[in-house]
Design an enzyme around this catalytic site. Structure first.
Site, PDB file in Angstrom:
ATOM      1  N   PHE A 170      -5.489   9.082  -4.108  1.00  0.00           N
ATOM      2  CA  PHE A 170      -4.287   8.495  -4.718  1.00  0.00           C
ATOM      3  C   PHE A 170      -3.972   7.213  -3.962  1.00  0.00           C
ATOM      4  CE2 PHE A 170       0.089   7.281  -4.492  1.00  0.00           C
ATOM      5  CZ  PHE A 170       0.610   7.494  -5.744  1.00  0.00           C
ATOM      6  N   GLU A 171      -3.814   6.133  -4.696  1.00  0.00           N
ATOM      7  CA  GLU A 171      -3.310   4.901  -4.080  1.00  0.00           C
ATOM      8  C   GLU A 171      -2.612   4.113  -5.153  1.00  0.00           C
ATOM      9  OE1 GLU A 171      -7.049   2.908  -2.937  1.00  0.00           O
ATOM     10  OE2 GLU A 171      -6.593   3.334  -0.842  1.00  0.00           O
ATOM     11  N   ILE A 172      -1.478   3.545  -4.810  1.00  0.00           N
ATOM     12  CA  ILE A 172      -0.923   2.448  -5.598  1.00  0.00           C
ATOM     13  C   ILE A 172      -0.844   1.302  -4.610  1.00  0.00           C
ATOM     14  CG2 ILE A 172       1.025   1.586  -6.957  1.00  0.00           C
ATOM     15  CD1 ILE A 172       1.712   4.510  -7.624  1.00  0.00           C
ATOM     16  N   TYR A 176       0.863  -1.182   0.000  1.00  0.00           N
ATOM     17  CA  TYR A 176       0.000   0.000   0.000  1.00  0.00           C
ATOM     18  C   TYR A 176       0.901   1.235   0.000  1.00  0.00           C
ATOM     19  CZ  TYR A 176      -4.031   2.948   1.031  1.00  0.00           C
ATOM     20  OH  TYR A 176      -5.022   3.893   0.954  1.00  0.00           O
TER      21      TYR A 176
END
Ligand code: GDP
Ligand code: MN
Length: 348
Positions: free
Chosen positions: A235-237, A178
């Protein structure tokens, strides 16, 4: 070296070429966007910025999800802007409606009350379905099942620096599950009982608590109370496999049973964040300092001037939110004994 200019005919017939330096090794990953047809111009801006700063060199796929059918205008425009393959999915009704155990009259009264109290999105029914969907379902949509990692993109966001290397590959090679660029405090009125529900779950499922977790990011008293810190999830990767794991699914199901997505207004940001902070090892969570980002009203702009020049950034360093009072990113650095980047204490 001057590059040969493509002819208009070449230009029309080709998607941008994959010129990413490290692109020989690819990750099984996709962008994912939840949007309405009416978000078309706002999402166009976001795709453009992501393509210009990163994906034109990598051509990762893009999955669009919607509770209604996407119309032709939306599909045409977004496909023309994205360099990778685009996919469009309709969300199954079961994932965007009330579970049987929810008292819909009570839910409506809550919305009316929270609307009167002027709580942000407090009166909105669709926003609650959206938060529940992002908390518990997007990663198991049929279109997402073949991917290992995702990068979430919302309408009207901006990237301010080149992303020359592949963040998906970074995640995979470094065993990250995460990541975030902005963190802040949640409005307590949207989540009054989220921590109680979380504690109840973790007491019933101690097997899901990770060793060396980052609970000290979300709690100042060893897990007794929530300090409201969360990673900003627009925003997330992240790892889809983690979200599809028994630990995460059990957590979501337990929260969903408790009803706070409808009886309060639980956001997917605190849900993802608390899950990451308790059920991942702290070093499985990553702060992407190099990814400069804006979503109204906050900016992440790298503190170090050298970083900004190297990555051709165009953000204003004074607008960087990281070290301001309402950000939790200082806490992230201190609980993990990380050294803050050069320039963090520079005054305007
Ligand atoms: P905010 O960032 O919390 O102010 O919320 P947004 O309005 O940006 O919504 C979050 C994400 O969910 C965005 O990607 C929106 O496009 C999407 N979204 C919000 N509401 C709906 C909805 O009712 N239907 C669909 N399909 N997408 C939605
Ligand atoms: Mn948004």
């Amino acid at each position: 070296l001057p590059r040969p200019k493509p002819s208009y005919e070449d230009f029309k017939s080709q998607k941008p070429q994959n010129t990413g330096v490290n692109s020989t090794e690819r990750v099984n990953a996709t962008f994912v966007t939840l949007a309405r047809n009416s978000d078309i111009w706002e999402i166009a801006k976001s795709i453009r910025t992501v393509e210009d700063r990163f994906n034109r060199n990598f051509n990762y796929d893009w999955v669009f999800l919607n509770d209604q059918e996407f119309d032709e205008d939306f599909k045409k425009l977004t496909t023309s802007l994205a360099s990778g393959t685009t996919h469009y999915g309709k969300i199954p009704t079961e994932h965007w409606s009330y579970p049987s155990w929810i008292d819909q009259n009570k839910a409506r009264e809550v919305r009316e009350d929270m609307g009167r109290r002027k709580i942000i999105y407090g009166d909105s029914e669709s926003y609650r379905h959206m938060c529940r969907y992002e908390s518990g379902f997007f990663f198991r949509h049929p279109l997402m099942m073949n991917y290992e990692y995702y990068w979430r993109v919302e309408p009207s966001v901006e990237l301010f620096c080149d992303v020359p290397t592949d963040p998906f590959l970074f995640m995979k090679q470094n065993n990250k599950k995460y990541s975030f660029v902005i963190s802040l405090y949640e409005y307590i009125d949207t989540i009054p009982t989220l921590w109680d529900s979380t504690k109840k779950f973790l007491q019933a499922h101690p097997e899901h608590i990770a060793d060396n977790n980052a609970v000290d990011f979300v709690s100042d008293d060893g897990g007794e109370t929530y300090n409201k810190c969360h990673f900003w999830s627009n925003f997330e990767i992240g790892s889809l496999e983690w979200l599809r794991s028994p630990a995460y699914i059990d957590y979501f199901s337990s929260l969903d049973q408790d009803g706070g997505f409808f009886y309060e207004r639980w956001g997917d940001a605190p849900v993802h964040s608390i899950a990451a902070a308790t059920m991942l090892k702290r070093d499985e969570i990553h702060f992407f300092n190099e990814i400069a980002y804006y979503h109204v009203p906050f900016t992440h702009c790298p503190s170090s001037e050298q970083t900004r020049l190297d990555l051709r950034c165009h953000c204003k360093p004074q607008e960087n939110f990281d070290w301001k009072d309402y950000s939790c990113t200082s806490r992230w650095f201190s609980v993990n004994n990380l050294q803050k980047p050069d320039g963090w204490d520079k005054k305007d």
